[in-house]
Design an enzyme around this catalytic site. Structure first.
Site, short mmCIF file in Angstrom:
data_model
loop_
_atom_site.label_atom_id
_atom_site.label_comp_id
_atom_site.label_asym_id
_atom_site.label_seq_id
_atom_site.Cartn_x
_atom_site.Cartn_y
_atom_site.Cartn_z
N TYR A 106 4.94 -10.91 -10.35
CA TYR A 106 5.50 -12.48 -9.91
C TYR A 106 5.80 -13.15 -11.36
O TYR A 106 6.80 -14.07 -11.44
CB TYR A 106 4.37 -13.01 -9.26
CG TYR A 106 4.19 -12.61 -7.84
CD1 TYR A 106 5.20 -12.74 -7.03
CD2 TYR A 106 3.07 -11.92 -7.38
CE1 TYR A 106 5.19 -12.38 -5.59
CE2 TYR A 106 3.25 -11.41 -6.08
CZ TYR A 106 3.99 -11.86 -4.99
OH TYR A 106 4.12 -11.39 -3.88
N GLU A 207 -15.13 13.59 -3.76
CA GLU A 207 -13.73 13.09 -3.32
C GLU A 207 -13.93 11.93 -2.34
O GLU A 207 -13.35 10.79 -2.61
CB GLU A 207 -13.20 14.06 -2.82
CG GLU A 207 -11.90 13.50 -2.25
CD GLU A 207 -11.18 14.54 -1.06
OE1 GLU A 207 -10.30 14.32 -0.42
OE2 GLU A 207 -11.43 15.65 -1.31
N ASP A 259 -12.77 18.17 -0.45
CA ASP A 259 -12.57 18.84 0.75
C ASP A 259 -11.74 20.22 0.54
O ASP A 259 -11.40 20.28 -0.66
CB ASP A 259 -11.54 18.17 1.64
CG ASP A 259 -11.99 16.85 2.52
OD1 ASP A 259 -13.37 16.83 2.39
OD2 ASP A 259 -11.35 16.09 2.76
#
EC number: 5.6.2.2
Length: 387
Positions: A106, A207, A259
């Protein structure tokens, strides 16, 4: 911000970054004073310029560079963006500010209006989207060898940590063993943290945030003298750097639990060898000796050397059929040079043959005590991990 409230380490980091930025960009002024076209030589952040260092086990940026000249019509806008962003960052440094990457977007976003000698008006935006300004920040990182964290640019906190450890952040001592059911959010400038004292034997990176919370509440880190960390999915830079420091400075072994799928494998590889898109940061962010603890395909199905942790009935209950995208990703990963070890090729082959995946939560479904006090400690003790 009052200088009295700013810690000594913050002041030192701020001065170092400001001095480096000034030294690098003042060369452009010298080029102009010598009647030379202002030009930057910036290392290419491309896949073609990313190399895997087999000896160091790291993804690194190669030696190719691009020239960015103000008088090159194809590069002039990017040149302007780079100088503009560097000036905004420099101003923030000397004014004791801590901008976020969103703030920088910005602060620099505006329209430049020009008139040519014939009176025709031209209007050009400095940048339109944040991905443009983010990319410019990355260019400045490789151009100056300053990470954005070195320049005290903040980002959203993501990773968490808990354990028997005291750290100094700013002017405060924080006890990571007294977080209640919560955890310490790893700050976006992890190099400004001082390790005061620690009583731990290893680091376990999980994770999933949900699994992290379960292990935390079960007292896993207390019983096994662990520093427990979660990346909450793909790790951010701060979490990777914090884990690297725990390993490098405190000599703690690092184990990664994800996983059992290609995306979990990739999360592990980002921690261990770095990422392709941010290869220029690997030397400071990656942990080359991190070990993949699981969940592995052999944990699920077993093999000739190992019995599975799951029974046939449990496999039917917990296994998820792999999608086409999973198969495609596994095939891609199989061809990555850093996955071409015997152990990883065996792991990926089982996945491609079974076309099945498993989430960490499935191990917790056998009982939280099984996950925390049997599965994880057994695998660490027996060295049942992939390197």
């Amino acid at each position: 911000m009052s200088s009295e409230l700013t810690s000594k380490v913050d002041k030192e980091a701020r001065k170092k970054a400001a001095d480096t930025l000034r030294q690098v960009f003042v060369k452009l002024i010298e080029q102009i004073n010598n009647s030379e076209p202002p030009t930057m030589e910036i290392p290419k952040r491309t896949l073609g310029n990313t190399i895997y260092d087999e000896k160091r086990k790291l993804l690194l940026l190669g030696e190719e560079k691009l020239k960015r000249s103000f008088f090159d019509l194809n590069e002039s806008k990017r040149f302007m963006q780079t100088v503009l962003m560097a000036s905004i960052i420099y101003d923030a440094l000397i004014n004791d500010e801590y901008p976020t990457i969103r703030d920088l977007y910005y602060r620099g976003k505006h329209s430049i209006i020009l008139k040519d000698p014939r009176g025709k008006t031209y209007e050009e935006n400095t940048w339109d989207e944040q991905k443009e300004s983010d990319s410019v920040i990355m260019d400045i990182e490789v151009f100056t060898s300053l990470l954005r964290e070195d320049m005290l640019i903040l980002s959203k906190e993501k990773g968490k940590v808990v354990g028997d450890m005291r750290i100094r952040s700013g002017n405060d001592i924080i006890d990571l063993s007294k977080m209640g059911h919560g955890a310490y959010s790893i700050e976006p400038t992890p190099d400004l943290i001082d390790f005061v004292d620690i009583n731990a034997e290893f680091v376990l990176v999980v994770e999933k945030d949900a699994v992290f919370q379960q292990l935390h509440r079960a007292g896993f880190w207390k019983q096994y003298k662990a520093i427990l960390v979660t990346s909450a999915g793909q790790p951010d830079r701060a979490t990777r750097r914090f884990v690297r420091r725990l390993n490098e400075e405190l000599k703690l072994p690092v184990y990664i639990l994800t996983d059992a799928d290609p995306y979990g494998w990739y999360i592990y590889s980002v921690f261990r060898i770095g990422s392709i898109s941010l290869s220029y940061e690997s030397e400071r962010l990656a942990t080359p000796n991190a070990k993949f603890l699981g969940v592995s395909m052999t944990d699920i199905f077993g093999d000739s050397n190992k019995k599975p942790y799951l029974s046939e009935q449990e496999r039917r209950n917990y296994i998820i059929k792999a999608k086409d995208a999973d198969i495609k990703r596994a095939t891609e990963i199989k061809n990555y040079q850093w996955f071409k070890t015997k152990a990883w090729q065996h792991e990926i082959e089982i996945f491609l043959n079974k076309k099945s995946k498993l989430e960490i939560e499935a191990m917790a479904s056998k009982g939280l005590k099984f996950l925390a006090f049997q599965y994880i400690p057994e695998k660490i003790k027996s060295k049942d991990y992939i390197e």
